[in-house]
Design a protein around this motif. Sequence first.
Motif, PDB file in Angstrom:
ATOM      1  N   GLU A 222       0.844  -1.190   0.000  1.00 40.98           N
ATOM      2  CA  GLU A 222       0.000   0.000   0.000  1.00 40.98           C
ATOM      3  C   GLU A 222       0.879   1.239   0.000  1.00 40.98           C
ATOM      4  O   GLU A 222       1.854   1.319   0.754  1.00 40.98           O
ATOM      5  N   LEU A 223       0.546   2.213  -0.825  1.00 41.56           N
ATOM      6  CA  LEU A 223       1.302   3.457  -0.858  1.00 41.56           C
ATOM      7  C   LEU A 223       1.134   4.226   0.446  1.00 41.56           C
ATOM      8  O   LEU A 223       0.055   4.236   1.029  1.00 41.56           O
ATOM      9  N   GLY A 224       2.213   4.885   0.860  1.00 40.58           N
ATOM     10  CA  GLY A 224       2.192   5.666   2.085  1.00 40.58           C
ATOM     11  C   GLY A 224       1.871   7.128   1.863  1.00 40.58           C
ATOM     12  O   GLY A 224       1.950   7.930   2.789  1.00 40.58           O
ATOM     13  N   GLY A 225       1.533   7.479   0.634  1.00 45.61           N
ATOM     14  CA  GLY A 225       1.174   8.861   0.339  1.00 45.61           C
ATOM     15  C   GLY A 225       1.637   9.280  -1.035  1.00 45.61           C
ATOM     16  O   GLY A 225       2.198   8.491  -1.798  1.00 45.61           O
ATOM     17  N   HIS A 226       1.398  10.550  -1.346  1.00 44.99           N
ATOM     18  CA  HIS A 226       1.759  11.141  -2.632  1.00 44.99           C
ATOM     19  C   HIS A 226       2.476  12.455  -2.377  1.00 44.99           C
ATOM     20  O   HIS A 226       1.923  13.357  -1.747  1.00 44.99           O
ATOM     21  N   ALA A 227       3.709  12.564  -2.855  1.00 49.24           N
ATOM     22  CA  ALA A 227       4.481  13.805  -2.742  1.00 49.24           C
ATOM     23  C   ALA A 227       4.103  14.701  -3.925  1.00 49.24           C
ATOM     24  O   ALA A 227       4.757  14.711  -4.961  1.00 49.24           O
ATOM     25  N   ARG A 228       3.023  15.433  -3.756  1.00 48.52           N
ATOM     26  CA  ARG A 228       2.462  16.219  -4.858  1.00 48.52           C
ATOM     27  C   ARG A 228       3.378  17.346  -5.327  1.00 48.52           C
ATOM     28  O   ARG A 228       3.407  17.675  -6.514  1.00 48.52           O
ATOM     29  N   LEU A 229       4.108  17.965  -4.406  1.00 47.30           N
ATOM     30  CA  LEU A 229       4.921  19.127  -4.770  1.00 47.30           C
ATOM     31  C   LEU A 229       6.129  18.765  -5.625  1.00 47.30           C
ATOM     32  O   LEU A 229       6.695  19.645  -6.275  1.00 47.30           O
ATOM     33  N   ILE A 230       6.527  17.505  -5.632  1.00 48.27           N
ATOM     34  CA  ILE A 230       7.672  17.107  -6.470  1.00 48.27           C
ATOM     35  C   ILE A 230       7.231  16.277  -7.676  1.00 48.27           C
ATOM     36  O   ILE A 230       8.069  15.838  -8.468  1.00 48.27           O
ATOM     37  N   THR A 231       5.939  16.074  -7.832  1.00 45.98           N
ATOM     38  CA  THR A 231       5.412  15.326  -8.968  1.00 45.98           C
ATOM     39  C   THR A 231       5.445  16.204 -10.214  1.00 45.98           C
ATOM     40  O   THR A 231       4.923  17.325 -10.184  1.00 45.98           O
ATOM     41  N   PRO A 232       6.041  15.712 -11.296  1.00 43.54           N
ATOM     42  CA  PRO A 232       6.027  16.499 -12.540  1.00 43.54           C
ATOM     43  C   PRO A 232       4.585  16.719 -13.007  1.00 43.54           C
ATOM     44  O   PRO A 232       3.733  15.854 -12.829  1.00 43.54           O
ATOM     45  N   THR A 233       4.333  17.862 -13.590  1.00 43.87           N
ATOM     46  CA  THR A 233       2.997  18.145 -14.097  1.00 43.87           C
ATOM     47  C   THR A 233       2.744  17.334 -15.372  1.00 43.87           C
ATOM     48  O   THR A 233       3.669  16.951 -16.088  1.00 43.87           O
ATOM     49  N   ARG A 234       1.478  17.098 -15.645  1.00 40.68           N
ATOM     50  CA  ARG A 234       1.130  16.403 -16.896  1.00 40.68           C
ATOM     51  C   ARG A 234       1.578  17.215 -18.112  1.00 40.68           C
ATOM     52  O   ARG A 234       2.013  16.654 -19.105  1.00 40.68           O
ATOM     53  N   ASP A 235       1.492  18.535 -18.017  1.00 39.78           N
ATOM     54  CA  ASP A 235       1.948  19.384 -19.118  1.00 39.78           C
ATOM     55  C   ASP A 235       3.434  19.162 -19.413  1.00 39.78           C
ATOM     56  O   ASP A 235       3.833  19.110 -20.571  1.00 39.78           O
TER      57      ASP A 235
ATOM     58  N   ARG B 113       8.489  24.493   1.452  1.00 37.31           N
ATOM     59  CA  ARG B 113       7.199  23.815   1.244  1.00 37.31           C
ATOM     60  C   ARG B 113       7.391  22.330   0.967  1.00 37.31           C
ATOM     61  O   ARG B 113       6.652  21.490   1.482  1.00 37.31           O
ATOM     62  N   ILE B 114       8.399  22.009   0.143  1.00 37.40           N
ATOM     63  CA  ILE B 114       8.669  20.599  -0.176  1.00 37.40           C
ATOM     64  C   ILE B 114       9.100  19.856   1.081  1.00 37.40           C
ATOM     65  O   ILE B 114       8.612  18.757   1.352  1.00 37.40           O
ATOM     66  N   SER B 115       9.977  20.442   1.859  1.00 29.13           N
ATOM     67  CA  SER B 115      10.425  19.811   3.114  1.00 29.13           C
ATOM     68  C   SER B 115       9.251  19.579   4.060  1.00 29.13           C
ATOM     69  O   SER B 115       9.161  18.527   4.693  1.00 29.13           O
ATOM     70  N   THR B 116       8.360  20.560   4.147  1.00 25.55           N
ATOM     71  CA  THR B 116       7.196  20.430   5.021  1.00 25.55           C
ATOM     72  C   THR B 116       6.291  19.292   4.559  1.00 25.55           C
ATOM     73  O   THR B 116       5.812  18.490   5.364  1.00 25.55           O
ATOM     74  N   GLU B 117       6.060  19.218   3.244  1.00 25.35           N
ATOM     75  CA  GLU B 117       5.229  18.133   2.722  1.00 25.35           C
ATOM     76  C   GLU B 117       5.867  16.772   3.012  1.00 25.35           C
ATOM     77  O   GLU B 117       5.191  15.846   3.481  1.00 25.35           O
ATOM     78  N   LEU B 118       7.165  16.642   2.757  1.00 31.70           N
ATOM     79  CA  LEU B 118       7.844  15.365   2.987  1.00 31.70           C
ATOM     80  C   LEU B 118       7.880  15.017   4.481  1.00 31.70           C
ATOM     81  O   LEU B 118       7.704  13.856   4.853  1.00 31.70           O
ATOM     82  N   ALA B 119       8.079  16.009   5.337  1.00 33.29           N
ATOM     83  CA  ALA B 119       8.065  15.763   6.783  1.00 33.29           C
ATOM     84  C   ALA B 119       6.691  15.264   7.226  1.00 33.29           C
ATOM     85  O   ALA B 119       6.584  14.367   8.075  1.00 33.29           O
ATOM     86  N   GLY B 120       5.636  15.822   6.653  1.00 34.86           N
ATOM     87  CA  GLY B 120       4.291  15.356   6.972  1.00 34.86           C
ATOM     88  C   GLY B 120       4.075  13.914   6.536  1.00 34.86           C
ATOM     89  O   GLY B 120       3.472  13.121   7.263  1.00 34.86           O
ATOM     90  N   LEU B 121       4.582  13.558   5.357  1.00 38.31           N
ATOM     91  CA  LEU B 121       4.475  12.176   4.891  1.00 38.31           C
ATOM     92  C   LEU B 121       5.268  11.237   5.803  1.00 38.31           C
ATOM     93  O   LEU B 121       4.810  10.144   6.132  1.00 38.31           O
ATOM     94  N   ALA B 122       6.444  11.680   6.226  1.00 38.03           N
ATOM     95  CA  ALA B 122       7.243  10.866   7.145  1.00 38.03           C
ATOM     96  C   ALA B 122       6.509  10.671   8.467  1.00 38.03           C
ATOM     97  O   ALA B 122       6.464   9.563   9.013  1.00 38.03           O
ATOM     98  N   ALA B 123       5.906  11.723   8.985  1.00 33.39           N
ATOM     99  CA  ALA B 123       5.164  11.624  10.249  1.00 33.39           C
ATOM    100  C   ALA B 123       3.994  10.648  10.115  1.00 33.39           C
ATOM    101  O   ALA B 123       3.751   9.843  11.023  1.00 33.39           O
ATOM    102  N   ARG B 124       3.271  10.719   8.990  1.00 31.37           N
ATOM    103  CA  ARG B 124       2.148   9.800   8.779  1.00 31.37           C
ATOM    104  C   ARG B 124       2.596   8.353   8.609  1.00 31.37           C
ATOM    105  O   ARG B 124       1.792   7.437   8.725  1.00 31.37           O
ATOM    106  N   ASN B 125       3.876   8.170   8.310  1.00 28.58           N
ATOM    107  CA  ASN B 125       4.429   6.827   8.132  1.00 28.58           C
ATOM    108  C   ASN B 125       5.400   6.475   9.259  1.00 28.58           C
ATOM    109  O   ASN B 125       6.386   5.773   9.050  1.00 28.58           O
ATOM    110  N   SER B 126       5.121   6.989  10.450  1.00 28.32           N
ATOM    111  CA  SER B 126       5.878   6.684  11.678  1.00 28.32           C
ATOM    112  C   SER B 126       7.365   6.968  11.562  1.00 28.32           C
ATOM    113  O   SER B 126       8.184   6.262  12.135  1.00 28.32           O
ATOM    114  N   GLY B 127       7.723   8.001  10.790  1.00 25.26           N
ATOM    115  CA  GLY B 127       9.125   8.401  10.678  1.00 25.26           C
ATOM    116  C   GLY B 127       9.967   7.510   9.787  1.00 25.26           C
ATOM    117  O   GLY B 127      11.183   7.637   9.759  1.00 25.26           O
TER     118      GLY B 127
END
Length: 139
Positions: free
Chosen positions: A33-46, A72-86
């Motif tokens: 199961e995926l632990g999340g999506h790092a949206r801020l570093i995902t390349p755009t479809r364009d 912003r990227i660090s904050t998003e990744l830190a949030g993903l890490a927190a949701r995945n128990s570090g």
Amino acid sequence: MDLATCTYQEFQPSMGAPIRTTAGHPRFPLGYELGGHARLITPTRDLLVQNLPEDAYEFSYRRLLNGQGINRISTELAGLAARNSGARLVLLCFDRYDQLRPGDAWCHRGMFAKWWFEQTGEEVPELGAQKPTPPPVLF
């Protein structure tokens, strides 16, 4: 922050928390199961549909990363890490380096790893198959 990169196909749960960095979901079943999506570093479809050569793609992708900003990227990744128990975040995409054509052994995850190192000084290792090594030149 503990980051690494890999492909969806090669990822193993012992590597860390699998994090999507692709514009689309995998179109094949995952054994985890995926632990999340790092949206801020995902390349755009364009960006993806432009089919740019590596240098032009990297220029555009870095512009996207710089526009989001390291904070912003660090904050998003830190949030993903927190949701995945570090756990270590393993940033996933589709391209296996060892299965790409010579000269095309690149992917946005490698570009992100280089950008992240330049911004933070922290290495982001590749856990999947490595880029093919060219044969030695014999004289």
